[in-house]
Design a protein around this motif. Structure first.
Motif, PDB file in Angstrom:
ATOM      1  N   LEU A  79      74.229  22.093  24.849  1.00 32.72           N
ATOM      2  CA  LEU A  79      74.422  21.360  26.099  1.00 32.72           C
ATOM      3  C   LEU A  79      73.094  20.918  26.696  1.00 32.72           C
ATOM      4  N   VAL A  80      72.150  21.843  26.763  1.00 36.15           N
ATOM      5  CA  VAL A  80      70.822  21.544  27.302  1.00 36.15           C
ATOM      6  C   VAL A  80      69.811  21.865  26.211  1.00 36.15           C
ATOM      7  N   ASP A  81      69.142  20.852  25.696  1.00 39.21           N
ATOM      8  CA  ASP A  81      68.296  21.013  24.513  1.00 39.21           C
ATOM      9  C   ASP A  81      66.833  21.236  24.862  1.00 39.21           C
ATOM     10  N   VAL A  82      66.537  21.526  26.126  1.00 40.27           N
ATOM     11  CA  VAL A  82      65.154  21.752  26.536  1.00 40.27           C
ATOM     12  C   VAL A  82      65.079  23.033  27.358  1.00 40.27           C
ATOM     13  N   SER A  83      63.926  23.663  27.346  1.00 35.92           N
ATOM     14  CA  SER A  83      63.693  24.840  28.187  1.00 35.92           C
ATOM     15  C   SER A  83      62.773  24.510  29.354  1.00 35.92           C
ATOM     16  N   GLU A  84      62.164  23.332  29.297  1.00 35.76           N
ATOM     17  CA  GLU A  84      61.329  22.873  30.398  1.00 35.76           C
ATOM     18  C   GLU A  84      61.335  21.342  30.429  1.00 35.76           C
ATOM     19  N   PHE A  85      60.974  20.778  31.585  1.00 28.85           N
ATOM     20  CA  PHE A  85      60.975  19.329  31.728  1.00 28.85           C
ATOM     21  C   PHE A  85      59.996  18.948  32.832  1.00 28.85           C
ATOM     22  N   GLU A  86      59.670  17.663  32.896  1.00 23.58           N
ATOM     23  CA  GLU A  86      58.786  17.154  33.944  1.00 23.58           C
ATOM     24  C   GLU A  86      59.585  16.330  34.944  1.00 23.58           C
ATOM     25  N   TYR A  87      59.211  16.453  36.204  1.00 24.65           N
ATOM     26  CA  TYR A  87      59.827  15.654  37.265  1.00 24.65           C
ATOM     27  C   TYR A  87      58.707  15.217  38.198  1.00 24.65           C
ATOM     28  N   LYS A  88      58.514  13.916  38.267  1.00 24.02           N
ATOM     29  CA  LYS A  88      57.452  13.329  39.086  1.00 24.02           C
ATOM     30  C   LYS A  88      56.093  13.945  38.767  1.00 24.02           C
ATOM     31  N   GLY A  89      55.861  14.128  37.464  1.00 23.64           N
ATOM     32  CA  GLY A  89      54.570  14.603  36.995  1.00 23.64           C
ATOM     33  C   GLY A  89      54.352  16.095  37.047  1.00 23.64           C
ATOM     34  N   VAL A  90      55.361  16.833  37.486  1.00 26.24           N
ATOM     35  CA  VAL A  90      55.243  18.293  37.587  1.00 26.24           C
ATOM     36  C   VAL A  90      56.173  18.939  36.562  1.00 26.24           C
ATOM     37  N   LYS A  91      55.669  19.921  35.824  1.00 23.29           N
ATOM     38  CA  LYS A  91      56.460  20.604  34.810  1.00 23.29           C
ATOM     39  C   LYS A  91      57.279  21.726  35.450  1.00 23.29           C
ATOM     40  N   HIS A  92      58.534  21.844  35.045  1.00 26.55           N
ATOM     41  CA  HIS A  92      59.446  22.870  35.559  1.00 26.55           C
ATOM     42  C   HIS A  92      60.066  23.623  34.380  1.00 26.55           C
ATOM     43  N   THR A  93      60.120  24.946  34.486  1.00 27.09           N
ATOM     44  CA  THR A  93      60.676  25.789  33.430  1.00 27.09           C
ATOM     45  C   THR A  93      62.047  26.303  33.849  1.00 27.09           C
ATOM     46  N   ILE A  94      63.040  26.098  32.994  1.00 27.28           N
ATOM     47  CA  ILE A  94      64.406  26.516  33.297  1.00 27.28           C
ATOM     48  C   ILE A  94      64.517  28.031  33.171  1.00 27.28           C
TER      49      ILE A  94
END
Length: 760
Positions: A79-94
C-alpha cells in the motif's frame, strides 16, 4: 496442533567441544537474545463472509496488506512503498500508518514526539494509494501537535485531536470541522488525561466510533480541580539560552485528592451536533466519585462501564444515542462480599442477534465473578440484569477474555489458566455453554498469545514459552496451519551460551498458603556448592512474575555470569490465583507481599546449595517498593542486600485511581496508608547495604518518593545505602544513555555484594 514439545527447545549443555560463554550484560542489552515475532493488524474490508485481511509494516518500513483467505498462499499488496518522503523540501520519516476502509487511503504519522507512557504528538498525513500523493491531515497546515487521529469505520472521515479539541476531517470534501472549542490544559476531548491514560485506558485514545460511522462517542475530562505536580527538567527540555530548568506542571491526582470529572459525550455525524445523554440512575455516582472505565458499541447502542473511585461498586449503563438517554442495567457491590475490587478491563464483547444461531436479541460477553474467580458470562438482551448463560467456571481464571467470537458458529475463544496459573492456553466454548474444549496443546507446558482475524476465522497463535517461541497461522475453519516464525537462529545462538535452567514449583508459606515460585539456576548447577541468591520481585496487585514465558532476561545474565541463583515468588496479592488470594492485601499494601518474600527466602536459606549470608532482593517500580518493604519488615534477618529502582515509598504520593482501588482513600483508611509506607527506616539498618535509584523526571512514580525516604534516613541516621539519580529520566529511565547505566550499576553493585564488599 503442534505443542510445546515440538518447539525449538532451550538447548541443553552438549559436550561437543564448543566452549560456551556466559550471557554477557552488553549482549543482552543489545537485544542479542530477542525473540522474532510477527505483529499484524487484522482489517475488516466490510465484505460479508470475507475474513483474513491484515496489514503489517515490513523490515524496510513499507506498509503491506495481505489476505489469508487461503492460509497456505497468502496474497500481499504494497500500500505504501516508502518509509520516508519529502514535503516542501523537508524529509519526513513514517513512524505509524493506518489503512482506511477500502484501502484507497492511508493515514500516516511522521516525526512523533513522546508525551506520556502511551501518548505522543506527531505530524499526520493522508496518502492516496493510487496516485501516491501525500497531503497534510489539515489542508495547507502541517502541525506537529496532533495528539490523536482515527479513521471512521466507514472511511472518508477522520477524527483527530489538536490542542485538546476534537476535529473532524472529511477527506473527499477537503474540509475540517472543529467540534469542540474549550479544550485547554484543564479540559480534554477524545484523549485521556494523565491518570486515565496510565490507569484506565492504557492508551492514547478516548473516542469510540459506531460501526456504521453515524456516531462518535468521546470522553470529556475536566481536570480543573485536579492538583498539579511540577517536574523540573534540566537537560531534556532546556529553554534556549537559559540557565534555569524548565518546569512542567502535570495534572496528577494523588490518593485522596480530586479526580478529573469525566463524561461520555456523542457527536451525531449527520447533523454535527454534540450531546450529552441523560442517564437514569436513582443512585447516581457523584461527579467526583465516578470513573468511566470502558465504552463498547453494541450495534446502535453503547455499554458504558462505571465504578466508584474506590472501585468496589460497578455499574453497567446502556445508552441509546438515538433517544439521547440511558439507564443502569447492571449493578454490583463487592465491598461487603470478598473485600476485593473491580479491576479495569476492556474485553466486553458485543454479540449481535442471529436467528439462524437461535440468538433472537443482541447481547454481550463480560467477565464476572463466579465463586471467587474471574469467568465469562453471556448477557442477552442488552439490558439483562443477570447472565443468560455462564460460559466458564471452576477454580481457575479467564485472562483478558474473550479473545474472539465467531458469530457464524457461535464459538467463543479465550485464554485461561485452567491447566496451571503460570501457563496460558487457548480454549473454546459455544454461546450456549456446550462443547468446552482446548485449542492449544494442554498436554505440554505452554504460554500462548493469540491474535484473531476480525471474523475469527484465522488465528495467529504465538507460543511464548517455556521453550524458544514460535508462531503459527491457523485457518480455524479449514484446519490448515503454517509456521510464521520459528526462531531457529535464536535457538542455534543459544547453543553457544551458558543458558540457565529454570525450575518452577509451588511452595507453602504461613502454614497453608500456596505460592508460585521459579528458580533460575546456572547451567552447570552443582548442588554441592553454596550459591548466592537474588530474589527478583514485582508483587503488585493482580500482577504475575512467575510464569512460563521464555525469556533471556537480566536475571538470566546474573545466574549465568555471576554464578548465582535467582528466585521469584508471586506472593499474596498477585494475580490468577483467585480473588481471595488477591484481596487479602487490600487496605494494607506491602505487609502480606513482603511477608511472603521473607517466608520463601527463609525456606531457600535452608537449602543445601544456598549461602544464607548472601541473599539479596531487587525490583523496579512496585518491585522497588517491595524491595524496601521487605528489607524493612525483615530487618536484616534473612535479606542482607537490596536494590530498589524507582520505588513508591508512600502511597499518599501515588495516583488516585490505582492506589484507591487497593487502599481506599486516605480519608477512609489513614492507618492503612501509615502502615504501608516505608516508615520504620531504622529497621533497614539491619541489612548490610542497599541501593536506591530514581529518575528526576519520573511522571509516574515521582522523585518525591525517594527524596521523602532520604529525609527519613537523615533523621534516623540511616547510612548503609547507595544512591544514584538519573537527571530528567522518566519511569523507564532511558534519557541520555541512562538505561544502560541502570543495568551496569545494578550488575556491578550485586556482584560486589555477593563478593562480600558490603558485608558487616
Amino acid at each position: 496442533m503442534r505443542g510445546g514439545d515440538e518447539a525449538p527447545a532451550v538447548p541443553p549443555e552438549i559436550d561437543d567441544g564448543t566452549v560456551k560463554v556466559p550471557i554477557q550484560l552488553n549482549d543482552w542489552m543489545r537485544g542479542e537474545f530477542s525473540v522474532s515475532r510477527s505483529s499484524i493488524d487484522w482489517l475488516d474490508d466490510g465484505i460479508e463472509g470475507h475474513d483474513g485481511l491484515y496489514a503489517e509494516r515490513d523490515a524496510s518500513g513499507r506498509l503491506i496488506v495481505g489476505d489469508y483467505s487461503r492460509v497456505t498462499t497468502p496474497e500481499t499488496t504494497v500500500l505504501v512503498d516508502v518509509s520516508e518522503f519529502e514535503y516542501k523540501g523537508v524529509k519526513h520519516t513514517i513512524s505509524m500508518s493506518w489503512p482506511g476502509k477500502g484501502l484507497e487511503k492511508v493515514l500516516l504519522m511522521t516525526d512523533s514526539t513522546k508525551n506520556w507512557r502511551h501518548s505522543y504528538y506527531g505530524e499526520y498525513w493522508i496518502y492516496d494509494v493510487s496516485s501516491q500523493k501525500i497531503e497534510p491531515l489539515i489542508p495547507d497546515l502541517l502541525t506537529p501537535d496532533v495528539r490523536l487521529a482515527e479513521w471512521s469505520p466507514m472511511g472518508d472521515v477522520i477524527a483527530f485531536v489538536l490542542e485538546n479539541n476534537l476535529y473532524i476531517r472529511n477527506v473527499s470534501q477537503q474540509t475540517v470541522t472543529q467540534i469542540t472549542t474549550d479544550g485547554d490544559k484543564d479540559t480534554f476531548y477524545g484523549i485521556p488525561d494523565w491518570v486515565y491514560e496510565e490507569e484506565v485506558f492504557s492508551g492514547n485514545s478516548a473516542l469510540w466510533w459506531s460501526a456504521n460511522g453515524k456516531y462518535l462517542a468521546f470522553l470529556r475530562s475536566n481536570d480543573s480541580s485536579v492538583p498539579e505536580y511540577s517536574i523540573p527538567y534540566f537537560e531534556n527540555y532546556p529553554i534556549e539560552n537559559s540557565s534555569y530548568p524548565e518546569i512542567v506542571d502535570l495534572k496528577y491526582p494523588k490518593a485522596g485528592y480530586d479526580n478529573p470529572i469525566v463524561e461520555l459525550m456523542f457527536l451525531d455525524l449527520t447533523s454535527y451536533e454534540v450531546f450529552l445523554p441523560e442517564i437514569d440512575d436513582p443512585r447516581n455516582l457523584k461527579d467526583d466519585d465516578r470513573l468511566i472505565t470502558e465504552v463498547v458499541w453494541t450495534g446502535e447502542k453503547v455499554l458504558m462501564r462505571q465504578t466508584n473511585r474506590e472501585s468496589d461498586l460497578l455499574k453497567i449503563v446502556l445508552i441509546d444515542p438515538l433517544y439521547r438517554n440511558g439507564s443502569v442495567v447492571r449493578e454490583e457491590d463487592v465491598s461487603g462480599k470478598d473485600g476485593g475490587w473491580f479491576e479495569v478491563s476492556h474485553d466486553t464483547t458485543y454479540i449481535p442477534s442471529n436467528v439462524s444461531q437461535s440468538r433472537s436479541e443482541d447481547g454481550y460477553i463480560d467477565t464476572v465473578i463466579i465463586d471467587g474467580y474471574n469467568h465469562l458470562a453471556y448477557f442477552s438482551p442488552l439490558d439483562a440484569p443477570s447472565p443468560k448463560q455462564i460460559l466458564t467456571s471452576g477454580p481457575w481464571e479467564v485472562v483478558d477474555a474473550p479473545s474472539a467470537v465467531d458469530f457464524t458458529t457461535g464459538t467463543v475463544y479465550f485464554l485461561a489458566t485452567k491447566k496451571d496459573p503460570t501457563e496460558r492456553h487457548l480454549y473454546a466454548v459455544q454461546l450456549d455453554g456446550t462443547n468446552f474444549h482446548s485449542v492449544s496443546n494442554t498436554k505440554e507446558a505452554g504460554y500462548y498469545g493469540v491474535s484473531f482475524s476480525t471474523g475469527a476465522g484465522y488465528l495467529l497463535l504465538s507460543y511464548n514459552g517455556p521453550n524458544v517461541p514460535y508462531q503459527t497461522l491457523l485457518s480455524l475453519r479449514e484446519g490448515t496451519e503454517v509456521t510464521i516464525q520459528d526462531n531457529a537462529k535464536l535457538a542455534a545462538k543459544l547453543q553457544t551460551y551458558k543458558v540457565p535452567e529454570t525450575v518452577w514449583e509451588q511452595v507453602t508459606v504461613d502454614g497453608d498458603v500456596v505460592v508460585n515460585t521459579l528458580e533460575i539456576r546456572p547451567s552447570d548447577f552443582n548442588p554441592e556448592k553454596k550459591y548466592p541468591v537474588l530474589f527478583h520481585v514485582y508483587g503488585g496487585p493482580g500482577s504475575q512474575t512467575v510464569d512460563k514465558r521464555f525469556t533471556i532476561s537480566f536475571e538470566a545474565h546474573i545466574a549465568s555470569q555471576l554464578d548465582a541463583i535467582v528466585v521469584s515468588v508471586d506472593g499474596r496479592g498477585t494475580g490468577f490465583m483467585g480473588r481471595k488470594f488477591r484481596a487479602v492485601v487490600r487496605d494494607q499494601l506491602g505487609y502480606w507481599e513482603a511477608r511472603d518474600q521473607i517466608l520463601a527466602a527463609q525456606q531457600w536459606s535452608k537449602k543445601s546449595y544456598v549461602d544464607p549470608s548472601r541473599i539479596a532482593i531487587w525490583g523496579w517500580s512496585y518491585g522497588g517498593y517491595m524491595t524496601l518493604k521487605t528489607l524493612e519488615q525483615d530487618g536484616g534477618k534473612t535479606f542482607s542486600y537490596g536494590m530498589a529502582v524507582a520505588p513508591v515509598t508512600d502511597w499518599r504520593f501515588y495516583d488516585s485511581i490505582y492506589t484507591e482501588r487497593y487502599m481506599h482513600t486516605p480519608q477512609h483508611n489513614g492507618d492503612g496508608y501509615d502502615g504501608s509506607a516505608i516508615k520504620n527506616v531504622t529497621a533497614l539498618k539491619g541489612a548490610s547495604r542497599f541501593l536506591v535509584m530514581h529518575g528526576t523526571g519520573d511522571d509516574n512514580v515521582h522523585f518525591q518518593n525517594t527524596l521523602a525516604l532520604i529525609d527519613k534516613f537523615d533523621l534516623q541516621q540511616v547510612e548503609n545505602y547507595d544512591m544514584y539519580v538519573f537527571p530528567d529520566s522518566d519511569h523507564s529511565i532511558y534519557f541520555h544513555n541512562a538505561n544502560k547505566i541502570v543495568y551496569d550499576r545494578l550488575d556491578r553493585w550485586i556482584e560486589s555484594a555477593f563478593a562480600g564488599a558490603y558485608a558487616h
